[in-house]
Motif scaffolding. Sequence first.
Motif, PDB file in Angstrom:
ATOM      1  N   PRO A   1      78.042   5.099  60.657  1.00  9.52           N
ATOM      2  CA  PRO A   1      77.132   3.993  60.955  1.00  9.52           C
ATOM      3  C   PRO A   1      76.097   3.846  59.839  1.00  9.52           C
ATOM      4  O   PRO A   1      75.957   4.736  59.004  1.00  9.52           O
ATOM      5  N   GLU A   2      75.433   2.756  59.772  1.00 12.58           N
ATOM      6  CA  GLU A   2      74.398   2.456  58.771  1.00 12.58           C
ATOM      7  C   GLU A   2      74.994   2.324  57.371  1.00 12.58           C
ATOM      8  O   GLU A   2      75.145   1.241  56.858  1.00 12.58           O
ATOM      9  N   ALA A   3      75.298   3.426  56.702  1.00 10.36           N
ATOM     10  CA  ALA A   3      75.843   3.350  55.337  1.00 10.36           C
ATOM     11  C   ALA A   3      77.123   4.168  55.275  1.00 10.36           C
ATOM     12  O   ALA A   3      77.101   5.388  55.377  1.00 10.36           O
ATOM     13  N   ASN A   4      78.257   3.464  55.107  1.00  5.72           N
ATOM     14  CA  ASN A   4      79.555   4.144  55.214  1.00  5.72           C
ATOM     15  C   ASN A   4      80.060   4.642  53.866  1.00  5.72           C
ATOM     16  O   ASN A   4      79.337   4.607  52.853  1.00  5.72           O
ATOM     17  N   GLY A   5      81.307   5.110  53.857  1.00  2.00           N
ATOM     18  CA  GLY A   5      81.882   5.682  52.642  1.00  2.00           C
ATOM     19  C   GLY A   5      81.952   4.679  51.502  1.00  2.00           C
ATOM     20  O   GLY A   5      81.727   5.023  50.340  1.00  2.00           O
ATOM     21  N   ILE A   6      82.268   3.437  51.824  1.00  2.00           N
ATOM     22  CA  ILE A   6      82.365   2.400  50.784  1.00  2.00           C
ATOM     23  C   ILE A   6      80.993   2.165  50.152  1.00  2.00           C
ATOM     24  O   ILE A   6      80.876   1.952  48.937  1.00  2.00           O
ATOM     25  N   PHE A   7      79.953   2.222  50.953  1.00  3.10           N
ATOM     26  CA  PHE A   7      78.577   2.087  50.453  1.00  3.10           C
ATOM     27  C   PHE A   7      78.311   3.139  49.368  1.00  3.10           C
ATOM     28  O   PHE A   7      77.768   2.821  48.307  1.00  3.10           O
ATOM     29  N   VAL A   8      78.713   4.370  49.644  1.00  4.35           N
ATOM     30  CA  VAL A   8      78.484   5.473  48.696  1.00  4.35           C
ATOM     31  C   VAL A   8      79.310   5.248  47.425  1.00  4.35           C
ATOM     32  O   VAL A   8      78.793   5.374  46.311  1.00  4.35           O
ATOM     33  N   ALA A   9      80.581   4.887  47.605  1.00  2.00           N
ATOM     34  CA  ALA A   9      81.457   4.672  46.451  1.00  2.00           C
ATOM     35  C   ALA A   9      80.934   3.524  45.580  1.00  2.00           C
ATOM     36  O   ALA A   9      80.936   3.603  44.352  1.00  2.00           O
ATOM     37  N   GLN A  10      80.479   2.480  46.254  1.00  2.00           N
ATOM     38  CA  GLN A  10      79.948   1.312  45.548  1.00  2.00           C
ATOM     39  C   GLN A  10      78.677   1.677  44.784  1.00  2.00           C
ATOM     40  O   GLN A  10      78.467   1.233  43.642  1.00  2.00           O
ATOM     41  N   TYR A  11      77.845   2.504  45.405  1.00  2.00           N
ATOM     42  CA  TYR A  11      76.616   2.943  44.742  1.00  2.00           C
ATOM     43  C   TYR A  11      76.949   3.674  43.439  1.00  2.00           C
ATOM     44  O   TYR A  11      76.338   3.430  42.388  1.00  2.00           O
ATOM     45  N   LEU A  12      77.942   4.552  43.514  1.00  2.00           N
ATOM     46  CA  LEU A  12      78.334   5.319  42.316  1.00  2.00           C
ATOM     47  C   LEU A  12      78.866   4.404  41.222  1.00  2.00           C
ATOM     48  O   LEU A  12      78.600   4.602  40.046  1.00  2.00           O
ATOM     49  N   GLN A  13      79.614   3.387  41.640  1.00  2.00           N
ATOM     50  CA  GLN A  13      80.189   2.462  40.655  1.00  2.00           C
ATOM     51  C   GLN A  13      79.118   1.634  39.961  1.00  2.00           C
ATOM     52  O   GLN A  13      79.234   1.334  38.771  1.00  2.00           O
TER      53      GLN A  13
END
Lengths: 134, 117
Positions: free
Chosen positions: A66-78
């Motif tokens: 919830p809130e910030a998912n795995g894609i959020f983290v991957a996108q942040y890194l990119q």
Amino acid sequence: MSSDSEIIKAINRILVVDDDTYNLLLASKILDKWKVKADYCKNGFEAVQNLTEHIYDFIILDLQMPEANGIFVAQYLQNNQTLNKHTPILLCTNVKIDDDYRDFLKGYAIFYYLFKPFNEEKLLASIKNVFKHK
Amino acid sequence: MSNKYYYSLELLRKSTSNDEDFLQLMIKTFIETNRKSIDELKVAIENNNFKLIGEICHKMQSSYKHLNVSFVIPILEELAQYIYSDGNMEEATSYFNIIDDVSTHIFSELNTYIKQN
């Protein structure tokens, strides 16, 4: 580097991201046994905070949170110049990954998978796969 | 300890390297997190929230698979599909009753195991 113990010894630090306490505990048991340093977070926001502070060998990342998912983290890194811009992501999931979904995830630099429920053998096999391509 | 119709601790025991204290911690966590999930699932069904039903069941899957809760795993897998498309609320209610009944039985047995060990 071929033996399991050599591979484990080569790991400096891992980030584990999962909103499920049960999965975090399981990961901690394996990583404690391996004497591998690890940080644990329950959502993408905490993960991003850790990713700006420490360098990791790889990230074990749950997809649905919830809130910030795995894609959020991957996108942040990119999208950001961070210590971990090229840190491999081991996506930890229950979901079957078909070819279309695999291509979608590649767009977020997610190439490696760990299917739940995982155990020591499965985790080690996934790590070997990551190191093979490093 | 296992009941072949409901669950098995074999995989969990192996994953915890036969550390009894840690096994008990995992069992307590299983009970706590899934009791909470079942309460949330009930509310999601009452609110006709298919996506949330799917998300909760998706989340419950890995720990139920770890304990090989064979009656419930296929139900969770089916309800997890509600993340992607609307399901059937009658079906969800009926499935919820099974999840709740089986889980209540398992939680009770696991609590007895913890008290005895």
